[in-house]
Scaffold this active site. Structure first.
Site, PDB file in Angstrom:
ATOM      1  N   ARG A  50      56.942  99.401  42.447  1.00  0.00           N
ATOM      2  CA  ARG A  50      55.839  98.675  41.812  1.00  0.00           C
ATOM      3  C   ARG A  50      55.107  97.799  42.835  1.00  0.00           C
ATOM      4  NH1 ARG A  50      57.244  94.998  36.727  1.00  0.00           N
ATOM      5  NH2 ARG A  50      58.108  93.668  38.361  1.00  0.00           N
ATOM      6  N   LYS A 149      50.782  93.541  39.884  1.00  0.00           N
ATOM      7  CA  LYS A 149      51.464  92.242  39.864  1.00  0.00           C
ATOM      8  C   LYS A 149      50.879  91.424  41.020  1.00  0.00           C
ATOM      9  CE  LYS A 149      56.098  90.460  38.961  1.00  0.00           C
ATOM     10  NZ  LYS A 149      55.774  89.602  37.850  1.00  0.00           N
ATOM     11  N   GLU A 182      51.215  91.628  25.793  1.00  0.00           N
ATOM     12  CA  GLU A 182      52.525  91.214  26.303  1.00  0.00           C
ATOM     13  C   GLU A 182      52.612  89.704  26.170  1.00  0.00           C
ATOM     14  OE1 GLU A 182      52.920  91.997  30.525  1.00  0.00           O
ATOM     15  OE2 GLU A 182      50.902  91.300  30.950  1.00  0.00           O
TER      16      GLU A 182
HETATM   17  N1  PXG Z   1      54.626  90.758  32.060  1.00  0.00           N
HETATM   18  C1  PXG Z   1      54.240  89.879  33.010  1.00  0.00           C
HETATM   19  C2  PXG Z   1      52.857  89.374  33.001  1.00  0.00           C
HETATM   20  C3  PXG Z   1      55.153  89.481  33.978  1.00  0.00           C
HETATM   21  O1  PXG Z   1      54.780  88.620  34.931  1.00  0.00           O
HETATM   22  C4  PXG Z   1      56.836  90.876  32.947  1.00  0.00           C
HETATM   23  C5  PXG Z   1      55.877  91.253  32.024  1.00  0.00           C
HETATM   24  C6  PXG Z   1      58.204  91.486  32.885  1.00  0.00           C
HETATM   25  O2  PXG Z   1      58.373  92.409  33.951  1.00  0.00           O
HETATM   26  P1  PXG Z   1      59.785  92.633  34.660  1.00  0.00           P
HETATM   27  O3  PXG Z   1      59.522  93.651  35.726  1.00  0.00           O
HETATM   28  O4  PXG Z   1      60.199  91.307  35.245  1.00  0.00           O
HETATM   29  O5  PXG Z   1      60.725  93.115  33.636  1.00  0.00           O
HETATM   30  C7  PXG Z   1      56.473  89.970  33.952  1.00  0.00           C
HETATM   31  C8  PXG Z   1      57.462  89.534  34.967  1.00  0.00           C
HETATM   32  C9  PXG Z   1      58.506  83.800  36.964  1.00  0.00           C
HETATM   33  C10 PXG Z   1      58.809  85.226  36.766  1.00  0.00           C
HETATM   34  O6  PXG Z   1      58.664  83.308  38.098  1.00  0.00           O
HETATM   35  C11 PXG Z   1      57.927  86.050  36.101  1.00  0.00           C
HETATM   36  C12 PXG Z   1      58.220  87.413  35.964  1.00  0.00           C
HETATM   37  C13 PXG Z   1      59.375  87.889  36.475  1.00  0.00           C
HETATM   38  C14 PXG Z   1      60.242  87.059  37.131  1.00  0.00           C
HETATM   39  C15 PXG Z   1      59.970  85.706  37.276  1.00  0.00           C
HETATM   40  O7  PXG Z   1      58.089  83.140  36.006  1.00  0.00           O
HETATM   41  N2  PXG Z   1      57.315  88.172  35.302  1.00  0.00           N
END
Ligand code: PXG
Length: 288
Positions: A50, A149, A182
């Protein structure tokens, strides 16, 4: 704490980027949030894929190969003697003159931080979260594909601020058409009539690594799963709801906008998913 920064491991006090870095000036860059569980980097290859696609989508050439990214990620954990951690991998456009143009930046910068993460308190995993729908809409794929991301998280941060103003820790963000996209940092799932349902990436969901794990878990536990266009009605009438994310893992949701979801407590399928997730994090991925 040792930080990997552009080819070297440095002390955190010396881990600095320039005020002319376009990651800071314009949010021009990409990142990954990854977890280390008991010496196992959970689904590292999936995160790196990703990361590479995010970089490709903004025409940023990563300075490291896949193998080098694996080494840097694992070595950052080892250098800090960690077995459980939150890992932040960041690539910025690098240092350049003022002005948006990315070609003003000579070379990208890449750094990796491995540290602790503060999870939701345990009571929420046991009793479920109460979340809200916020007025701020998730940015549309025609403006900035949410599948990237990127270092531009203001849209999500505005959502997070609104969630707090409404007394919630997380919030559902709708897309411009009014469908559930989301949450601010998590993907959304509901359970309805024995099926697990989640919005598709084209509705504004990040292709979460935890989200993709849920598809494998659903198969393992024999529960059908599919992507749908989801409205708030679907959440109101759902039997269960849960969120997934690298930080949140799998967390039950029992209320949306003051309305109870299902029986108002974490549901049986959510609990089976959570149990399977907790088993998988220790084995799926890359050993340090
Ligand atoms: N949507 C968004 C907008 C995200 O930023 C997810 C879904 C979930 O994706 P994953 O791949 O983690 O299952 C995310 C992930 C933080 C932090 O520092 C944010 C995320 C992941 C880890 C830490 O707040 N966001």
């Amino acid at each position: 704490m040792k930080i990997y920064l552009d080819g070297r491991f440095v002390d955190d006090a010396d881990a600095k980027v320039s005020v002319f870095d376009h990651g800071l000036l314009y949010g021009d860059g990409v990142f990954e949030g990854i977890r280390l569980y008991g010496g196992n980097v959970f689904r590292l290859e999936e995160h790196l894929e990703r990361f590479e696609y995010s970089a490709k989508a903004i025409l940023l050439t990563l300075p490291l190969s896949r193998k080098e990214l694996v080494d840097v990620t694992c070595e950052t954990c080892r250098q800090n003697g960690l077995t459980d951690a939150y890992i932040r991998l960041v690539a910025t456009r690098g240092v350049g003159d003022l002005g948006l143009a990315p070609w003003l930046c000579a070379k990208p910068s890449l750094f990796c931080i491995a540290s602790k993460i503060s999870l939701y308190p345990k009571e929420y995993y046991d009793n479920g979260l109460a979340i809200v729908t916020v007025p701020t809409r998730r940015i549309g794929p025609a403006a900035l594909p949410p599948t990237i991301k990127s270092l531009n998280y203001l849209n999500n941060i505005l959502g997070k601020i609104e969630a707090k103003q409404f007394g919630a820790l997380e919030a559902i963000m709708l897309n411009e058409q009014g469908y559930v996209a989301e949450c601010t940092a998590d993907n959304v799932f509901i359970v309805h009539k024995g099926e697990i349902l989640t919005p598709s990436a084209s509705q504004g969901a990040l292709k979460g690594v935890t989200r993709s794990t849920i598809f494998d878990i659903a198969q393992e536990i024999g529960v059908p799963i599919r992507e749908v266009n989801m409205t708030r009605y679907d959440v109101w009438c759902a039997d269960e709801c849960f969120l997934t994310g690298t930080g949140a893992e799998v967390i039950p949701v029992v209320k949306l906008d003051g309305r109870e979801i299902g029986a108002g407590k974490p549901g049986p399928i959510t609990q089976r998913v959570l149990a399977s997730f907790r088993r998988r994090v220790l084995v799926e991925g890359t050993r340090l």
